[in-house]
Design a protein around this motif. Structure first.
Motif, PDB file in Angstrom:
ATOM      1  N   PRO A 144     -34.073  -7.319 -55.096  1.00  0.00           N
ATOM      2  CA  PRO A 144     -34.707  -6.443 -54.143  1.00  0.00           C
ATOM      3  C   PRO A 144     -34.646  -6.917 -52.877  1.00  0.00           C
ATOM      4  CG  PRO A 144     -36.029  -8.228 -55.562  1.00  0.00           C
ATOM      5  CD  PRO A 144     -34.531  -8.273 -55.971  1.00  0.00           C
ATOM      6  N   THR A 145     -34.961  -5.949 -51.669  1.00  0.00           N
ATOM      7  CA  THR A 145     -34.912  -6.302 -50.390  1.00  0.00           C
ATOM      8  C   THR A 145     -35.622  -7.404 -49.780  1.00  0.00           C
ATOM      9  OG1 THR A 145     -36.133  -4.321 -50.198  1.00  0.00           O
ATOM     10  CG2 THR A 145     -33.780  -4.054 -49.933  1.00  0.00           C
ATOM     11  N   PHE A 146     -36.850  -7.797 -50.482  1.00  0.00           N
ATOM     12  CA  PHE A 146     -37.760  -8.518 -49.917  1.00  0.00           C
ATOM     13  C   PHE A 146     -37.130 -10.034 -50.443  1.00  0.00           C
ATOM     14  CE2 PHE A 146     -39.472  -8.094 -54.385  1.00  0.00           C
ATOM     15  CZ  PHE A 146     -39.603  -9.439 -54.599  1.00  0.00           C
ATOM     16  N   LEU A 147     -36.497 -10.172 -51.601  1.00  0.00           N
ATOM     17  CA  LEU A 147     -35.930 -11.385 -51.929  1.00  0.00           C
ATOM     18  C   LEU A 147     -34.726 -11.617 -50.967  1.00  0.00           C
ATOM     19  CD1 LEU A 147     -35.766 -13.680 -53.532  1.00  0.00           C
ATOM     20  CD2 LEU A 147     -34.461 -12.377 -55.109  1.00  0.00           C
ATOM     21  N   THR A 148     -33.960 -10.706 -50.652  1.00  0.00           N
ATOM     22  CA  THR A 148     -32.778 -11.027 -49.773  1.00  0.00           C
ATOM     23  C   THR A 148     -33.087 -11.151 -48.558  1.00  0.00           C
ATOM     24  OG1 THR A 148     -32.393  -8.589 -49.805  1.00  0.00           O
ATOM     25  CG2 THR A 148     -31.076  -9.735 -51.331  1.00  0.00           C
ATOM     26  N   GLY A 149     -34.196 -10.463 -47.995  1.00  0.00           N
ATOM     27  CA  GLY A 149     -34.862 -10.738 -46.596  1.00  0.00           C
ATOM     28  C   GLY A 149     -35.336 -12.105 -46.589  1.00  0.00           C
ATOM     29  N   LEU A 150     -35.997 -12.530 -47.394  1.00  0.00           N
ATOM     30  CA  LEU A 150     -36.482 -13.958 -47.321  1.00  0.00           C
ATOM     31  C   LEU A 150     -35.396 -14.924 -47.365  1.00  0.00           C
ATOM     32  CD1 LEU A 150     -39.630 -13.915 -49.755  1.00  0.00           C
ATOM     33  CD2 LEU A 150     -39.521 -13.861 -47.224  1.00  0.00           C
ATOM     34  N   LEU A 151     -34.217 -14.702 -48.172  1.00  0.00           N
ATOM     35  CA  LEU A 151     -33.140 -15.671 -48.290  1.00  0.00           C
ATOM     36  C   LEU A 151     -32.437 -15.605 -46.969  1.00  0.00           C
ATOM     37  CD1 LEU A 151     -31.630 -14.675 -51.837  1.00  0.00           C
ATOM     38  CD2 LEU A 151     -33.032 -16.855 -51.027  1.00  0.00           C
ATOM     39  N   PHE A 152     -32.446 -14.414 -46.311  1.00  0.00           N
ATOM     40  CA  PHE A 152     -31.777 -14.449 -45.186  1.00  0.00           C
ATOM     41  C   PHE A 152     -32.536 -15.167 -43.818  1.00  0.00           C
ATOM     42  CE2 PHE A 152     -28.253 -11.486 -44.309  1.00  0.00           C
ATOM     43  CZ  PHE A 152     -27.739 -11.188 -45.489  1.00  0.00           C
ATOM     44  N   LEU A 153     -33.886 -15.050 -44.188  1.00  0.00           N
ATOM     45  CA  LEU A 153     -34.678 -15.789 -43.163  1.00  0.00           C
ATOM     46  C   LEU A 153     -34.542 -17.313 -43.257  1.00  0.00           C
ATOM     47  CD1 LEU A 153     -38.155 -13.583 -43.020  1.00  0.00           C
ATOM     48  CD2 LEU A 153     -36.453 -14.181 -41.288  1.00  0.00           C
ATOM     49  N   LEU A 154     -34.501 -17.697 -44.531  1.00  0.00           N
ATOM     50  CA  LEU A 154     -34.616 -19.189 -44.749  1.00  0.00           C
ATOM     51  C   LEU A 154     -32.888 -19.891 -44.512  1.00  0.00           C
ATOM     52  CD1 LEU A 154     -36.052 -19.483 -48.419  1.00  0.00           C
ATOM     53  CD2 LEU A 154     -37.217 -20.407 -46.108  1.00  0.00           C
ATOM     54  N   LEU A 155     -32.083 -18.963 -44.872  1.00  0.00           N
ATOM     55  CA  LEU A 155     -30.796 -19.473 -44.392  1.00  0.00           C
ATOM     56  C   LEU A 155     -30.401 -19.525 -42.674  1.00  0.00           C
ATOM     57  CD1 LEU A 155     -28.058 -20.398 -45.519  1.00  0.00           C
ATOM     58  CD2 LEU A 155     -27.300 -18.126 -45.934  1.00  0.00           C
ATOM     59  N   PHE A 156     -30.701 -18.224 -42.380  1.00  0.00           N
ATOM     60  CA  PHE A 156     -29.947 -18.151 -40.973  1.00  0.00           C
ATOM     61  C   PHE A 156     -31.135 -18.338 -40.136  1.00  0.00           C
ATOM     62  CE2 PHE A 156     -27.374 -15.066 -43.527  1.00  0.00           C
ATOM     63  CZ  PHE A 156     -26.249 -15.742 -43.133  1.00  0.00           C
TER      64      PHE A 156
END
Length: 318
Positions: A144-156
């Motif tokens: 889901p986009t909310f999961l990938t969005g949170l992963l992008f925030l954490l990583l980058f």
């Protein structure tokens, strides 16, 4: 063709009327009071709240409010927001450039990525390229986009500190430095949308091309000695793109109405975020305007997709 257009319009108009009525009555009967913010304010008496309610037309029956809203919308008047007291049209125009920039760029990149990869995956089926493409598409479609969005925030944003945390809507592109900052803050939300949308398109392109590869007319074209790119362009793609065009036509309205989840995750002040905020505050005029605009866009682009069938497949007659 003219008769077909008239018939489709005769079907679309009652459909849009039904959608507007259903959405309006659901919002009017839903829990929540637009005047709820005044209830906790001791300086505003019950009489003042009632006067405000009367000035907004909330004291009238639901069906009268609906007919007034519909007539005003036909005249280009979307009403006023219950919360900001601003014209709804102006609120949408303020958010539209941000939505077009983020969601529009993401969708254009998705189409540019999905079409060639989907075709290559179908032509090279069961190969290493096909396995890699289908795996990436499966992950992009499943997450889901909310999961990938949170992963992008954490990583980058948190760990690498490459990208900003929150989208800055006040940033004005005046020089090269501000353009770089605009691109940097758009990378994360655009990438999240591209990952999901390209995965959806890629799956449909691949399956549509695979359905055409073993057809008799494709075998005949190859038996005649035609080159592979001619067979692909003239015989495979024009038939395979018909279901894909339908999907693209239904997805294009999202460019104008925003990505609800992604805009919330990255705090992008687009139309999708405006819709979520308006729903939480029972701001009916804003919710109605955005929802009905989306319905109109879906009807228009669905009609355009149907008309494109005649160009892609000459066997289609209206």
């Amino acid at each position: 063709m003219t008769r077909y257009l008239i018939n489709r319009l005769l079907v679309s108009i009652p459909t849009l009327i039904a959608i507007s009525a259903v959405v309006f009555f659901i919002l009017a009967l839903a829990p929540g009071d637009p005047m709820g913010e005044f209830a906790s304010n001791p300086s505003i008496t019950a009489e003042v709240r009632e006067n405000i309610r009367r000035s907004l037309g909330l004291d009238q029956p639901i069906y009268i409010r609906y007919f007034k809203w519909a007539w005003a919308f036909l005249r280009g008047d979307m009403g006023y927001s219950f919360q900001s007291r601003s014209p709804v049209f102006e609120l949408i125009l303020q958010r539209l450039p941000t939505t077009l920039w983020v969601v529009g760029v993401a969708y254009c990149l998705s189409v540019l990525v999905a079409f060639p990869l989907g075709v290559i995956s179908a032509l090279k089926r069961y190969s290493a390229i096909d396995r890699v493409v289908t795996t990436v598409a499966f992950l992009g479609f499943s997450l889901p986009t909310f999961l990938t969005g949170l992963l992008f925030l954490l990583l980058f944003s948190v760990w690498l500190n490459w990208l900003p945390f929150i989208y800055n809507s006040t940033l004005q592109v005046t020089d090269w430095g501000s353009l770089v900052e605009q691109i940097k803050q758009s990378i994360a939300p655009v990438s999240v949308l591209v990952l999901y949308q390209s995965a959806v398109l890629m799956r449909h392109v691949r399956s549509s091309v695979l359905e055409q590869l073993d057809r008799d007319y494709v075998r005949m074209a190859r038996a005649k000695g035609l080159q592979q790119w001619i067979v692909l362009n003239r015989h495979i793609l024009r038939n395979a793109l018909i279901p894909v065009v339908t999907l693209v036509g239904l997805e294009i309205p999202k460019i104008f109405t925003g990505a609800l989840v992604t805009e919330q995750v990255f705090r992008v002040p687009g139309i999708g975020a405006l819709l979520i905020d308006s729903i939480s505050t029972s701001d009916t005029p804003v919710v109605m305007a955005i929802t009905f605009i989306y319905a109109i866009l879906v009807a228009i682009f669905n009609l355009l997709a149907d008309l494109t069938y005649g160009f892609l497949d000459p066997r289609v007659r209206y």
